[in-house]
Design an enzyme around this catalytic site. Structure first.
Site: not given
Ligand code: NAP
Length: 280
Positions: A69, A105
């Site tokens: 991305k 998104d």
């Molecule tokens: P990302 O960039 O890797 O960000 C992950 C986030 O989750 C960060 O804020 C991270 O905190 C936090 N996190 C991860 N593990 C954690 C834990 N054990 N305790 C507390 N915080 C934790 O991922 P992303 O792309 O933003 O995606 C995040 C979520 O959104 C995923 O579940 C993904 O499947 C979902 N999503 C859904 C859609 C949809 O179309 N519905 C689209 C995109 C994403 P830190 O910064 O401290 O690491």
């Protein structure tokens, strides 16, 4: 398919889990558009070759997913202002060889939230849990809805601060420490989980205690596997309205479809196809 079929696709690494092809091909069938949409496994070293291939073959539209991305942006001819502010592209429109990058998104999420849970976002107090890639798009789109305040809470507080700073000129946004999360949730009209906490296979996990929410508030989760996370189940028991992540996925695709074809996306058919596949 015939010699007039227009090609579309999604790139990522990995990509074989993607529900985009079944959703988008259903959308083309439903609207009678002669299009075909495939999933392409593209590695980072071949990203530039892929962009050249899109131009050479006249592929009309591409969705971009993890890990491309950000890196795709330097290979495009133009970046939409929203995608520029978010710092990521998930949709490419090929206009006669000119590749334009968008990010659907965040706007997809907000359209889903308004249609499925809360039509009026103006004046609302919102808490965003997490500050990763998805949170950036969502916070950007939420700032356009005139919220009273957006409070961002993240495990790594510096990421929350950086995100709040990036959009501070657009709305009242603050980063808060994890210790103040309970109080922020008590006051919130909408609490949005953008972290991966609670996602399959760790489905027992939850980012907050559902008892912190005020009855009648909206609890929203980006996760759609499972369709109803532990966070949403607890929120429901607390008397909250709940909103799962499937709608965001459907509407980010709906916006892409609309940018490519200029036609309204058949949202309900797209949802039905993805739901069948998730439950089947
Ligand atoms: P990302 O960039 O890797 O960000 C992950 C986030 O989750 C960060 O804020 C991270 O905190 C936090 N996190 C991860 N593990 C954690 C834990 N054990 N305790 C507390 N915080 C934790 O991922 P992303 O792309 O933003 O995606 C995040 C979520 O959104 C995923 O579940 C993904 O499947 C979902 N999503 C859904 C859609 C949809 O179309 N519905 C689209 C995109 C994403 P830190 O910064 O401290 O690491």
């Amino acid at each position: 398919m015939d010699s007039h079929t227009v090609l579309y696709g999604v790139i990522g690494n990995p990509i074989r889990h993607s529900k985009s092809p079944i959703m988008m091909n259903r959308a083309f069938r439903e609207t009678g558009i002669n299009g075909a949409y495939a999933a392409f496994h593209v590695t980072s070293e071949r990203l530039a070759d892929f962009a050249a291939g899109v131009r050479a073959m006249g592929i009309r539209g591409v969705n971009v997913t993890i890990p491309h991305k950000l890196d795709i942006m330097s290979l495009l001819d133009e970046i939409d202002a929203g995608a520029e502010a978010i710092g990521a592209v998930n949709t490419i429109v090929n206009d006669d060889g000119r590749l334009i990058g968008y990010n659907t998104d965040g706007i997809g999420y907000v359209r889903s939230l308004k249609e499925e849970a809360e039509p009026e976002l103006a004046g609302k107090k919102m808490v965003v849990l997490g500050a990763g890639g998805a949170a950036r798009g969502i916070v950007y789109a939420l700032t356009k809805e005139s919220p009273e305040r957006i409070t961002i809470v993240n495990r790594s507080v510096e990421r929350a601060e950086e995100l709040a700073k990036a959009f501070r000129s657009q709305a009242d946004i603050e980063a808060a420490a994890v210790e103040s999360l309970k109080e922020a949730c008590r006051q919130a009209d909408i609490v949005i989980n953008t972290t991966s906490v609670g996602m399959y296979p760790n489905t027992e996990d939850t980012p907050i205690d559902g008892a912190w929410l005020q009855p009648g508030a909206v609890a929203s989760d980006l996760i759609y596997n499972p369709l109803k996370t532990t966070f949403l189940q607890q929120a429901e028991r607390q008397g909250c309205r709940v909103h799962g992540g499937l709608g965001m996925f459907i509407y980010q695709g709906a916006y892409a479809f609309e940018y490519w074809t200029g036609r309204p996306a058949p949202v309900e058919a797209m949802r039905e196809t993805v739901l069948d596949s998730l439950q089947g």
